[in-house]
Design an enzyme around this catalytic site. Structure first.
Site, short mmCIF file in Angstrom:
data_model
loop_
_atom_site.label_atom_id
_atom_site.label_comp_id
_atom_site.label_asym_id
_atom_site.label_seq_id
_atom_site.Cartn_x
_atom_site.Cartn_y
_atom_site.Cartn_z
N TYR A 2 0.92 -1.02 0.38
CA TYR A 2 0.13 0.08 -0.39
C TYR A 2 1.11 1.07 -0.38
O TYR A 2 0.10 2.41 -0.73
CB TYR A 2 -0.78 0.22 1.30
CG TYR A 2 -2.05 1.14 1.10
CD1 TYR A 2 -2.96 0.99 0.49
CD2 TYR A 2 -1.01 2.73 0.88
CE1 TYR A 2 -3.85 2.14 0.16
CE2 TYR A 2 -2.64 3.85 1.26
CZ TYR A 2 -3.67 3.29 1.05
OH TYR A 2 -4.32 4.44 1.08
N PHE B 11 -7.65 22.77 -23.99
CA PHE B 11 -8.22 20.91 -23.78
C PHE B 11 -9.26 20.71 -23.06
O PHE B 11 -9.26 21.31 -22.16
CB PHE B 11 -7.10 19.71 -23.53
CG PHE B 11 -7.63 18.69 -23.90
CD1 PHE B 11 -7.78 17.87 -25.22
CD2 PHE B 11 -7.62 17.76 -23.17
CE1 PHE B 11 -8.29 16.72 -25.18
CE2 PHE B 11 -8.05 16.34 -23.03
CZ PHE B 11 -8.21 16.39 -24.35
N THR B 12 -9.97 19.53 -23.65
CA THR B 12 -11.99 19.72 -22.54
C THR B 12 -11.66 19.46 -21.80
O THR B 12 -11.74 19.70 -20.77
CB THR B 12 -12.12 18.32 -23.94
OG1 THR B 12 -11.35 17.08 -23.50
CG2 THR B 12 -12.27 18.32 -24.97
N ASP C 28 0.94 20.85 -19.94
CA ASP C 28 0.80 19.43 -20.21
C ASP C 28 1.75 18.53 -21.22
O ASP C 28 1.84 18.83 -22.49
CB ASP C 28 -0.72 19.32 -20.83
CG ASP C 28 -1.34 18.34 -21.13
OD1 ASP C 28 -1.03 17.42 -21.30
OD2 ASP C 28 -2.38 18.49 -21.59
N LYS D 255 -0.87 8.09 -23.19
CA LYS D 255 -0.44 8.28 -24.67
C LYS D 255 1.05 8.07 -25.02
O LYS D 255 1.48 7.21 -24.89
CB LYS D 255 -0.82 9.87 -25.01
CG LYS D 255 -2.14 10.40 -25.21
CD LYS D 255 -3.31 10.13 -23.58
CE LYS D 255 -4.07 11.08 -24.48
NZ LYS D 255 -4.99 10.99 -22.82
N ARG E 147 -14.09 16.66 -32.92
CA ARG E 147 -13.08 17.64 -31.96
C ARG E 147 -13.91 18.77 -33.09
O ARG E 147 -13.19 19.41 -33.81
CB ARG E 147 -11.81 17.29 -32.80
CG ARG E 147 -11.16 16.10 -32.40
CD ARG E 147 -10.79 15.71 -30.24
NE ARG E 147 -12.41 15.38 -29.57
CZ ARG E 147 -12.20 15.47 -28.00
NH1 ARG E 147 -10.73 15.13 -27.74
NH2 ARG E 147 -12.86 15.45 -27.68
N PHE F 153 -19.31 15.67 -25.32
CA PHE F 153 -18.65 14.78 -26.34
C PHE F 153 -19.00 13.58 -25.92
O PHE F 153 -19.25 12.56 -27.08
CB PHE F 153 -17.69 15.19 -26.76
CG PHE F 153 -16.59 14.95 -26.11
CD1 PHE F 153 -16.57 16.52 -25.30
CD2 PHE F 153 -15.10 14.36 -25.57
CE1 PHE F 153 -15.25 15.95 -24.52
CE2 PHE F 153 -14.73 13.78 -24.82
CZ PHE F 153 -14.27 15.36 -23.63
N1 PM9 Z 1 -6.87 12.73 -24.24
C1 PM9 Z 1 -7.60 12.02 -26.07
O1 PM9 Z 1 -8.25 11.02 -26.45
C2 PM9 Z 1 -8.91 10.69 -23.89
C3 PM9 Z 1 -10.03 11.10 -24.11
S1 PM9 Z 1 -10.75 13.18 -25.26
C4 PM9 Z 1 -10.41 14.19 -22.91
O2 PM9 Z 1 -7.24 12.73 -26.96
C5 PM9 Z 1 -4.30 15.50 -23.18
C6 PM9 Z 1 -3.64 17.10 -23.99
C7 PM9 Z 1 -5.11 14.89 -23.32
C8 PM9 Z 1 -6.17 14.91 -22.41
C9 PM9 Z 1 -6.95 13.18 -22.78
C10 PM9 Z 1 -5.85 15.04 -21.24
C11 PM9 Z 1 -6.38 14.42 -20.37
C12 PM9 Z 1 -5.04 15.70 -20.53
N2 PM9 Z 1 -4.52 15.99 -22.05
O3 PM9 Z 1 -7.70 10.70 -20.56
O4 PM9 Z 1 -7.74 11.96 -18.10
O5 PM9 Z 1 -5.24 14.64 -24.46
O6 PM9 Z 1 -5.55 10.26 -18.95
O7 PM9 Z 1 -5.55 13.07 -19.35
C13 PM9 Z 1 -7.41 11.66 -24.94
P1 PM9 Z 1 -6.37 11.51 -18.79
#
Ligand code: PM9
Length: 473
Positions: free
Chosen positions: A86, A138-139, A229, A272, A396, A463
């Site tokens: 843990y 970014f969303t 980011d 990613k 998008r 979305f």
């Molecule tokens: N990006 C993408 O498909 C995941 C689903 S859409 C919200 O591109 C950036 C630049 C991203 C991103 C996620 C996140 C959030 C932050 N910054 O999905 O929570 O492209 O791991 O990361 C998506 P998490």
């Protein structure tokens, strides 16, 4: 039997030298081909939203490159080294070391994925009424900034909003726009610059080293922090190596560390660049910010030495960090994205240019000029592509942009795009051929296609869960 010896110069005779993946395939995952009738049923059930499709109904899944990469045999072996204590897991310290080594930040807080880290940094440093300038929204990032009481303001260069501009660094911050904003709101109301590399919503477009250096100088004059980011930052530095004078011979790993050295910290969706299926982190140099984030992580994610990840996930992630910055990996990664882009460009299908890091972005405004933006042309295009061949992509455009929190109106972004996102180390060149041919078929049939109406809209990040129905003539 005679063996024909192929001369070493064969490639040169053909006048070309191809890239190829620096790996071979050891295990395969069968995928199901679907019929037209299967797909018609599935897209209606999904409310014309590709996020609501079941993956079993998808043939080539280009929804996202997030958590969809293939791990290496080293990463799979790493899973067996998971220390599931843990507290104080061996794997956390391996992860911390890898982040310090390759990104150079002092303090690390693990999180379950990127938005966990966005939540922590937003709550730790944003105050009610603050302004957060950045290179395009970014969303999830913007939503966390808004939920913490801030307002995101876009200060990216104008070229980023023009899908046909060939600017090599469309992710750059416009320093004049930033200066004007600082003069207007006051530096004391800007907790940090939200700098993304690459810029997802602009088409995976990079930021140059010169731009981040100049940004650092400007921010130093006002004592403003820069948080990165870093989700696709390894891809970003590939473009610096390729396009920016003086960097051609510098390895990606070195460039990454230099770029990060001009910033004060970063949040990361490890799903990613880092070639894992789950994981994230926040890393900062400032001890006070670290202290707040480390305290908050125990409320929202888990103890500060696992942050929502299993020990084995942290091990795979530590290995992925190192694999992500290998030059030959990145050359093949971007090479595959470009291969698809070049096919579409040859057929004169409108896409965002230059081709960016993680995806091809179809320009729905130019493909369906007869569908107004409030009838969701990109959402319709994604649905059509699925109907044609079971290829899943992502809207998008206006749906992703959501509503303005004050006016309640749709935000109408200049870019109305469909993203064909390429998972890392997953699909072959033949899958790219099939994808390009499907896009061509949809494009040839474009005049017949009509828009959609939204029949269900959730409050946040619509979305993901919104539902649509086709409009009739
Ligand atoms: N990006 C993408 O498909 C995941 C689903 S859409 C919200 O591109 C950036 C630049 C991203 C991103 C996620 C996140 C959030 C932050 N910054 O999905 O929570 O492209 O791991 O990361 C998506 P998490």
């Amino acid at each position: 039997m005679t063996i024909e010896v192929i001369p070493q110069t064969m490639g040169q005779q053909f006048g070309r030298r191809s890239w190829a993946e620096p790996w071979k395939i050891k295990m395969v995952e069968p995928i199901r081909m679907t019929s037209q009738a299967d797909r018609e049923r599935a897209i209606v059930e999904a409310g014309y939203n590709t996020f609501l499709l079941r993956s079993v109904d998808v043939y080539i899944d280009l929804l996202t490159d997030s958590g969809t990469s293939a791990m290496s045999d080293r990463q799979w072996a790493g899973l067996m080294l998971g220390d599931e204590a843990y507290a104080g897991s061996v794997n956390f310290y391996r992860l911390e070391e890898a982040i310090r080594n390759y990104y150079g930040y002092k303090h690390v807080v693990p999180t379950h994925q990127g938005r966990g880290a966005e939540h922590l940094i937003s709550q730790a440093v944003i105050k009610q009424g603050d302004t957060i300038p950045g290179n395009m929204y970014f969303t999830t990032t913007r939503l966390h900034q808004e939920l913490a009481g801030g307002t995101f303001v876009d200060v990216i260069i104008d070229e980023a909003h023009d899908p046909s501009s060939e600017h090599p660094f469309k992710g750059n911050i416009d320093l004049d726009k930033l200066q004007t904003l600082i003069d207007r709101v006051g530096a004391e109301h800007i907790p940090y610059i939200s700098l993304a590399g690459t810029v997802n919503m602009a088409g995976g477009q990079p930021v140059s080293m010169a731009n981040v250096k100049a940004l650092r100088q400007l921010c130093d004059r006002y004592g403003i922090r820069i948080y990165l980011d870093a989700t696709r930052m390894a891809e970003n530095v590939f473009f610096i190596q390729e396009r920016e004078p003086g960097y051609a011979d510098v390895p990606i790993a070195t460039l990454l560390k230099e770029f990060c050295s001009y910033t004060d910290g970063a949040w990361m969706s490890a799903k990613k660049d880092h070639l894992v299926n789950i994981g994230g982190w926040l890393a900062v140099n400032d001890h006070e910010v670290f202290d707040k984030a480390r305290n908050m992580v125990v409320i929202y994610e888990g103890l500060h030495t696992y942050g929502g990840m299993a020990g084995r996930d942290m091990e795979a992630l530590a290995i992925g960090i190192e694999e992500a910055v290998q030059d030959d990996h990145m050359r093949a990664r971007i090479g595959q994205v470009r291969y698809l882009g070049d096919l579409l460009i040859d057929w004169e299908i409108p896409i965002v240019c230059p081709v960016g890091g993680h995806a091809i972005f179809l320009d729905a405004k130019r493909i369906y000029p007869h569908i107004p933006q409030d009838q969701f042309p990109a959402q319709r295009l994604a649905a059509e592509l699925y109907l044609d061949s079971g290829i899943r992509s992502m809207e998008r455009g206006v749906v992703s942009a959501g509503r303005d929190p004050e006016s309640g109106e749709h935000r109408y972004p200049a870019l109305e795009l469909v993203r064909l996102t390429i998972p890392r180390r997953v699909y072959t060149q033949a899958h790219m051929d099939v994808t390009a041919e499907a896009v061509k078929a949809i494009y040839d049939d474009r005049e017949r296609t009509r828009g959609l109406e939204m029949v269900y809209e959730p409050e946040y990040l619509r979305f993901f869960q919104a539902r649509f129905a086709p409009l009739k003539d």
